[in-house]
Design a protein around this motif. Structure first.
Motif, PDB file in Angstrom:
ATOM      1  N   VAL A   1      31.967 -23.269 -31.314  1.00 62.66           N
ATOM      2  CA  VAL A   1      31.260 -24.237 -32.152  1.00 62.66           C
ATOM      3  C   VAL A   1      31.294 -25.621 -31.501  1.00 62.66           C
ATOM      4  CG1 VAL A   1      31.176 -25.345 -34.422  1.00 62.66           C
ATOM      5  CG2 VAL A   1      31.702 -22.902 -34.255  1.00 62.66           C
ATOM      6  N   ALA A   2      32.446 -26.013 -30.966  1.00 63.55           N
ATOM      7  CA  ALA A   2      32.550 -27.326 -30.309  1.00 63.55           C
ATOM      8  C   ALA A   2      31.612 -27.401 -29.110  1.00 63.55           C
ATOM      9  CB  ALA A   2      33.987 -27.582 -29.872  1.00 63.55           C
ATOM     10  N   ARG A   3      31.529 -26.332 -28.349  1.00 65.44           N
ATOM     11  CA  ARG A   3      30.684 -26.364 -27.143  1.00 65.44           C
ATOM     12  C   ARG A   3      29.202 -26.387 -27.501  1.00 65.44           C
ATOM     13  NH1 ARG A   3      33.563 -22.491 -22.720  1.00 65.44           N
ATOM     14  NH2 ARG A   3      31.847 -23.219 -21.380  1.00 65.44           N
ATOM     15  N   PHE A   4      28.813 -25.653 -28.541  1.00 65.21           N
ATOM     16  CA  PHE A   4      27.405 -25.729 -28.981  1.00 65.21           C
ATOM     17  C   PHE A   4      27.084 -27.111 -29.552  1.00 65.21           C
ATOM     18  CE2 PHE A   4      27.011 -20.843 -29.651  1.00 65.21           C
ATOM     19  CZ  PHE A   4      26.624 -20.677 -28.334  1.00 65.21           C
ATOM     20  N   GLN A   5      28.037 -27.708 -30.279  1.00 65.39           N
ATOM     21  CA  GLN A   5      27.781 -29.033 -30.859  1.00 65.39           C
ATOM     22  C   GLN A   5      27.865 -30.154 -29.812  1.00 65.39           C
ATOM     23  OE1 GLN A   5      26.514 -29.747 -33.633  1.00 65.39           O
ATOM     24  NE2 GLN A   5      27.085 -28.230 -35.172  1.00 65.39           N
ATOM     25  N   SER A   6      28.338 -29.841 -28.624  1.00 64.68           N
ATOM     26  CA  SER A   6      28.518 -30.872 -27.593  1.00 64.68           C
ATOM     27  C   SER A   6      27.200 -31.522 -27.165  1.00 64.68           C
ATOM     28  CB  SER A   6      29.218 -30.285 -26.359  1.00 64.68           C
ATOM     29  OG  SER A   6      28.316 -29.455 -25.634  1.00 64.68           O
ATOM     30  N   VAL A   7      26.073 -30.926 -27.592  1.00 65.26           N
ATOM     31  CA  VAL A   7      24.768 -31.542 -27.279  1.00 65.26           C
ATOM     32  C   VAL A   7      24.703 -32.969 -27.836  1.00 65.26           C
ATOM     33  CG1 VAL A   7      23.556 -29.348 -27.145  1.00 65.26           C
ATOM     34  CG2 VAL A   7      23.657 -30.531 -29.342  1.00 65.26           C
ATOM     35  N   ILE A   8      25.456 -33.229 -28.907  1.00 65.02           N
ATOM     36  CA  ILE A   8      25.423 -34.557 -29.531  1.00 65.02           C
ATOM     37  C   ILE A   8      25.919 -35.622 -28.547  1.00 65.02           C
ATOM     38  CG2 ILE A   8      26.292 -35.993 -31.431  1.00 65.02           C
ATOM     39  CD1 ILE A   8      26.639 -33.389 -33.100  1.00 65.02           C
ATOM     40  N   SER A   9      27.124 -35.440 -28.025  1.00 62.68           N
ATOM     41  CA  SER A   9      27.669 -36.462 -27.113  1.00 62.68           C
ATOM     42  C   SER A   9      26.986 -36.432 -25.748  1.00 62.68           C
ATOM     43  CB  SER A   9      29.180 -36.313 -26.956  1.00 62.68           C
ATOM     44  OG  SER A   9      29.525 -34.988 -26.679  1.00 62.68           O
ATOM     45  N   PHE A  10      26.464 -35.261 -25.369  1.00 60.22           N
ATOM     46  CA  PHE A  10      25.709 -35.205 -24.112  1.00 60.22           C
ATOM     47  C   PHE A  10      24.512 -36.149 -24.195  1.00 60.22           C
ATOM     48  CE2 PHE A  10      22.514 -33.556 -21.226  1.00 60.22           C
ATOM     49  CZ  PHE A  10      23.254 -33.337 -20.078  1.00 60.22           C
ATOM     50  N   GLU A  11      23.809 -36.086 -25.328  1.00 56.24           N
ATOM     51  CA  GLU A  11      22.652 -36.969 -25.513  1.00 56.24           C
ATOM     52  C   GLU A  11      23.073 -38.436 -25.622  1.00 56.24           C
ATOM     53  OE1 GLU A  11      19.902 -33.719 -27.954  1.00 56.24           O
ATOM     54  OE2 GLU A  11      20.550 -35.545 -28.937  1.00 56.24           O
ATOM     55  N   VAL A  12      24.169 -38.688 -26.320  1.00 59.74           N
ATOM     56  CA  VAL A  12      24.635 -40.081 -26.475  1.00 59.74           C
ATOM     57  C   VAL A  12      24.849 -40.709 -25.091  1.00 59.74           C
ATOM     58  CG1 VAL A  12      26.574 -41.534 -27.212  1.00 59.74           C
ATOM     59  CG2 VAL A  12      25.650 -39.805 -28.772  1.00 59.74           C
ATOM     60  N   LYS A  13      25.467 -39.963 -24.193  1.00 63.56           N
ATOM     61  CA  LYS A  13      25.704 -40.477 -22.835  1.00 63.56           C
ATOM     62  C   LYS A  13      24.409 -40.894 -22.156  1.00 63.56           C
ATOM     63  CE  LYS A  13      28.793 -38.978 -19.853  1.00 63.56           C
ATOM     64  NZ  LYS A  13      29.995 -38.358 -19.245  1.00 63.56           N
ATOM     65  N   LYS A  14      23.440 -39.975 -22.185  1.00 60.72           N
ATOM     66  CA  LYS A  14      22.133 -40.251 -21.554  1.00 60.72           C
ATOM     67  C   LYS A  14      21.448 -41.432 -22.220  1.00 60.72           C
ATOM     68  CE  LYS A  14      21.899 -36.662 -18.925  1.00 60.72           C
ATOM     69  NZ  LYS A  14      21.639 -36.213 -17.704  1.00 60.72           N
ATOM     70  N   GLN A  15      21.501 -41.451 -23.546  1.00 61.62           N
ATOM     71  CA  GLN A  15      20.784 -42.491 -24.294  1.00 61.62           C
ATOM     72  C   GLN A  15      21.395 -43.863 -24.057  1.00 61.62           C
ATOM     73  OE1 GLN A  15      21.170 -40.212 -27.939  1.00 61.62           O
ATOM     74  NE2 GLN A  15      18.959 -39.947 -28.102  1.00 61.62           N
ATOM     75  N   LEU A  16      22.727 -43.927 -24.014  1.00 65.34           N
ATOM     76  CA  LEU A  16      23.382 -45.218 -23.763  1.00 65.34           C
ATOM     77  C   LEU A  16      23.077 -45.717 -22.360  1.00 65.34           C
ATOM     78  CD1 LEU A  16      26.946 -45.034 -25.371  1.00 65.34           C
ATOM     79  CD2 LEU A  16      25.003 -46.447 -26.085  1.00 65.34           C
ATOM     80  N   GLU A  17      23.115 -44.796 -21.414  1.00 68.47           N
ATOM     81  CA  GLU A  17      22.802 -45.135 -20.024  1.00 68.47           C
ATOM     82  C   GLU A  17      21.441 -45.828 -19.946  1.00 68.47           C
ATOM     83  OE1 GLU A  17      24.592 -43.792 -16.847  1.00 68.47           O
ATOM     84  OE2 GLU A  17      23.465 -45.601 -16.298  1.00 68.47           O
ATOM     85  N   LYS A  18      20.494 -45.249 -20.658  1.00 70.37           N
ATOM     86  CA  LYS A  18      19.135 -45.772 -20.655  1.00 70.37           C
ATOM     87  C   LYS A  18      19.035 -47.106 -21.400  1.00 70.37           C
ATOM     88  CE  LYS A  18      14.636 -43.677 -20.891  1.00 70.37           C
ATOM     89  NZ  LYS A  18      13.844 -42.625 -21.500  1.00 70.37           N
ATOM     90  N   LEU A  19      19.749 -47.196 -22.528  1.00 74.65           N
ATOM     91  CA  LEU A  19      19.642 -48.382 -23.379  1.00 74.65           C
ATOM     92  C   LEU A  19      20.427 -49.569 -22.835  1.00 74.65           C
ATOM     93  CD1 LEU A  19      20.033 -46.669 -26.870  1.00 74.65           C
ATOM     94  CD2 LEU A  19      18.026 -47.961 -26.122  1.00 74.65           C
ATOM     95  N   ILE A  20      21.634 -49.314 -22.333  1.00 74.74           N
ATOM     96  CA  ILE A  20      22.497 -50.440 -21.938  1.00 74.74           C
ATOM     97  C   ILE A  20      23.039 -50.313 -20.518  1.00 74.74           C
ATOM     98  CG2 ILE A  20      23.186 -50.996 -24.318  1.00 74.74           C
ATOM     99  CD1 ILE A  20      25.866 -49.527 -23.680  1.00 74.74           C
ATOM    100  N   GLY A  21      22.612 -49.269 -19.815  1.00 75.24           N
ATOM    101  CA  GLY A  21      23.040 -49.115 -18.424  1.00 75.24           C
ATOM    102  C   GLY A  21      24.505 -48.735 -18.269  1.00 75.24           C
TER     103      GLY A  21
END
Ligand code: PLP
Length: 400
Positions: free
Chosen positions: A209-229
């Motif tokens: 369950v944790a590994r399937f839900q890990s999409v949440i933080s995976f996206e957060v990483k990408k999104q923050l990178e894009k938003l604030i570098g």
């Protein structure tokens, strides 16, 4: 090509132990079923075709990636840069669909015909019934008779989606008893797959369950990178019921010590009142639903009923990963009571135009309890939307 990464970043050994927590405390007949799930999971989590199909459904069915929204008024109020991870915008209204899709696909690959699930308030039951309809699987949802009576709209949703709802009369006829009934039904039925609703239960469920839900933080990483570098925040804050939305929101930051992880438990009527769902703050180590973890217990050691205004946090235990992270100081554990969660819900509605689920409101309620620096990047996991909680919100508006 699957863009998500499901690599194992968890502090778990091959027997499902997170330090002293976790493992698999189950009757012998269940071992065969769990071994089969474990084997299939290890295979398919590295299978490109499986991963591509999962990603396709996450994108085109569930609606991912969910936005990462800078909440300007909350930011001003609390003196930090506050971002909301909008899991409330997923199909069926919460993060639960992420895991339900992953497990449903796994069931399908294993050649199962039928999904067995348990549900308390009905949110997981609805996610399971949704995925079963999509993937052409039969679906039986076990639900305490008491909950069936209290949660009619979700019962009707499950039925409309083609699921069979089985009321459970045993014990106090709530979630605890529904889990036991679902596990017994699974033992008796080789063609069934147990689609669990949170990062709880015996190994390997908490890990899957944790590994399937890990999409949440995976996206957060990408999104923050894009938003604030910069790809990591200073804080990630999530509510914990069984611990699955928190596991997903924390996942890719667990080994990055610069990121402070905050888990928020439901204190119900308050810590020390005997009416809470704060399993880490008030519980003791014991075994619940096949896993060694923090459990709310009575003086005689029996499992104590949990209470919270939020049905999704109203569980007397917590997944083993969250017990481990808390015990080792990797997470800071805060509590929010009913009143604080309600206030946070109304504040978000008025300030940002978003009506949050009561569960998510507990995470929002923690904002006022942390001392931020002005440039702190804070991510709050907004695990679900508040439509299902309108009855409770209406009651509060009338009483006020
Ligand atoms: C079920 C639910 C939760 C609690 O479950 P976790 O497994 O702890 O995430 C939190 N938020 C929402 C919206 C839920 O539906």
């Amino acid at each position: 090509m699957c863009n998500y990464s499901f690599e194992n970043l968890l502090p778990v050994d091959e027997n499902g132990y997170y330090g002293e927590f976790g493992g698999s405390y189950i009757p012998e007949p269940l071992k065969v079923r769990l071994e089969e799930v474990n084997k299939a999971f290890r295979h398919y989590i590295n299978d490109m075709e499986f991963l591509n199909e999962f990603e396709d459904l996450l994108h085109n069915y569930a609606g991912r990636p969910s936005p990462l929204f800078l909440a300007k008024k909350l930011s001003e109020r609390y003196g930090a840069q506050i971002y909301l991870k909008r899991e409330d915008l997923n199909h069926t209204g919460a993060h639960k669909i992420n895991n339900a899709l992953g497990l449903g696909l796994l069931a399908k690959r294993m050649g199962k015909r039928k999904i067995i699930a348990e549900t308390g308030a009905g949110q997981h039951g609805v996610a399971a019934a949704t995925v079963a309809a999509l993937l052409d699987l039969e679906c039986v949802v076990y639900m305490g008779a008491e909950d069936v009576a209290r949660q009619q709209p979700n019962v009707m949703r499950m039925k409309m989606l083609g699921a069979k709802v089985m009321p459970v009369d045993a014990g106090n006829a709530t979630l605890n008893n529904a889990v036991d009934a679902a596990l017994s039904a699974w033992v008796a039925d080789e063609e069934a797959f147990y689609l669990i609703g949170s990062a709880v239960g015996p190994h390997p469920f908490p890990e899957i369950v944790a590994r399937f839900q890990s999409v949440i933080s995976f996206e957060v990483k990408k999104q923050l990178e894009k938003l604030i570098g910069r790809n990591n925040p200073d804080y990630v804050i999530a509510s914990i019921g069984g611990g699955s939305n928190a596991a997903g929101a924390f996942y890719h930051f667990i080994n990055d010590e610069r990121v402070k992880l905050v888990a928020v438990e439901a204190a119900g009527k308050g810590v020390g009142t005997g009416e809470s769902a704060a399993s880490i703050t008030e519980g003791q180590t014991g075994v619940l639903h096949g896993s060694r973890t923090k459990v709310l217990a009575n003086a005689d050691g029996s499992v104590k009923e949990a209470y919270s205004i939020s049905a999704g946090l109203d569980y007397p235990g917590i997944g083993p990963l969250q017990s481990y992270l808390a015990e080792n100081g990797r997470t800071q554990v805060l509590v929010a009571d009913d009143k604080e969660a309600l206030d946070a819900a109304f504040l978000l509605a008025e300030e940002e135009g978003i009506i949050p689920a009561l569960e998510s409101s507990h995470a929002l309620a923690a904002l006022k309890k942390i001392k931020f620096e002005a440039d702190d990047i804070v991510v709050v996991n907004l695990s679900g939307r508040g439509d299902k909680d309108m009855g409770t919100y209406m009651k509060y508006m009338i009483e006020d």
